[in-house]
Design a protein around this motif. Structure first.
Motif, mmCIF file in Angstrom:
data_model
loop_
_atom_site.group_PDB
_atom_site.id
_atom_site.type_symbol
_atom_site.label_atom_id
_atom_site.label_comp_id
_atom_site.label_asym_id
_atom_site.label_seq_id
_atom_site.Cartn_x
_atom_site.Cartn_y
_atom_site.Cartn_z
ATOM 1 N N HIS A 1 0.836 -1.206 0.000
ATOM 2 C CA HIS A 1 0.000 0.000 0.000
ATOM 3 C C HIS A 1 0.873 1.258 0.000
ATOM 4 C CE1 HIS A 1 -3.416 2.601 0.751
ATOM 5 N NE2 HIS A 1 -2.821 3.078 1.836
ATOM 6 N N ALA B 1 -5.804 10.303 -3.563
ATOM 7 C CA ALA B 1 -6.837 10.080 -2.538
ATOM 8 C C ALA B 1 -8.101 9.486 -3.157
ATOM 9 C CB ALA B 1 -7.157 11.391 -1.828
ATOM 10 N N ALA C 1 -7.397 5.863 -4.211
ATOM 11 C CA ALA C 1 -7.163 4.957 -3.084
ATOM 12 C C ALA C 1 -8.343 4.911 -2.113
ATOM 13 C CB ALA C 1 -5.899 5.374 -2.331
ATOM 14 N N GLY C 2 -9.276 5.847 -2.254
ATOM 15 C CA GLY C 2 -10.431 5.878 -1.359
ATOM 16 C C GLY C 2 -10.083 6.367 0.036
ATOM 17 N N ILE C 3 -9.114 7.268 0.121
ATOM 18 C CA ILE C 3 -8.751 7.865 1.406
ATOM 19 C C ILE C 3 -8.720 9.383 1.242
ATOM 20 C CG2 ILE C 3 -7.448 5.868 2.234
ATOM 21 C CD1 ILE C 3 -4.868 7.196 1.383
ATOM 22 N N SER C 4 -8.571 10.096 2.340
ATOM 23 C CA SER C 4 -8.564 11.559 2.277
ATOM 24 C C SER C 4 -7.220 12.081 1.776
ATOM 25 C CB SER C 4 -8.838 12.137 3.673
ATOM 26 O OG SER C 4 -7.743 11.861 4.536
ATOM 27 N N ARG C 5 -7.243 13.353 1.334
ATOM 28 C CA ARG C 5 -5.995 14.013 0.927
ATOM 29 C C ARG C 5 -5.014 14.029 2.095
ATOM 30 N NH1 ARG C 5 -5.430 18.884 0.380
ATOM 31 N NH2 ARG C 5 -3.845 19.053 -1.234
ATOM 32 N N GLY D 1 -4.871 11.933 4.504
ATOM 33 C CA GLY D 1 -4.358 10.573 4.672
ATOM 34 C C GLY D 1 -3.203 10.291 3.724
ATOM 35 N N VAL D 2 -3.330 10.750 2.484
ATOM 36 C CA VAL D 2 -2.261 10.582 1.498
ATOM 37 C C VAL D 2 -1.031 11.372 1.940
ATOM 38 C CG1 VAL D 2 -1.546 11.025 -0.889
ATOM 39 C CG2 VAL D 2 -3.846 10.149 -0.425
ATOM 40 N N LEU E 1 0.667 9.660 4.820
ATOM 41 C CA LEU E 1 1.338 8.433 4.384
ATOM 42 C C LEU E 1 2.642 8.752 3.653
ATOM 43 C CD1 LEU E 1 0.023 5.148 3.459
ATOM 44 C CD2 LEU E 1 1.321 6.218 1.638
#
Length: 121
Positions: free
Chosen positions: A28, A47, A50-54, A56-57, A60
């Motif tokens: 991931h 985002a 991947a289905g996550i928030s900005r 979150g990106v 990461l």
């Protein structure tokens, strides 16, 4: 030569660290990091895919940068690579400027550099 690593510009440094240590990231992390650094996708594009928030990106990517830099701080593989590359470049410069009459001096200079390279390894 640690100064060489610190002087690298941001993207080049990230790519070098990823080339050397990227396989140590989770699948991931690798996927997101590649999209941001190698494919130059925006945080929003990553985002959405991947289905996550900005955020979150962003988090990461910062975590991956820290992980990759941590590996370099411990293993120094990029530093060693750059040092060896610089020494080989120096060897090539010596060869380029040498004439047939310089063979003894040339052998001596190249021997010193090749011994330094072997020490690095």
């Amino acid at each position: 030569m640690i100064s060489q690593v610190r002087k690298m510009d941001g993207i080049f440094k990230q790519v070098m660290l990823y080339d050397f240590y990227g396989e140590l990231l989770t699948s991931h992390q690798k996927e997101i990091y590649e999209q941001a650094i190698l494919e130059d996708l925006s945080l929003s594009e990553i985002a959405e895919e991947a289905g996550i928030s900005r955020q979150g990106v962003h988090d990461l990517l910062k975590r991956c940068d820290k992980i990759l830099q941590g590996y370099e701080d411990r293993l120094h593989l990029v530093e060693k690579f750059l040092t060896i590359k610089e020494k080989i470049h120096c060897m090539n410069e010596i060869l380029d400027r040498a004439s047939d009459s310089d063979i003894t001096k040339l052998k001596s200079e190249l021997r010193i550099i090749s011994d330094d390279i072997l020490k690095e390894l």
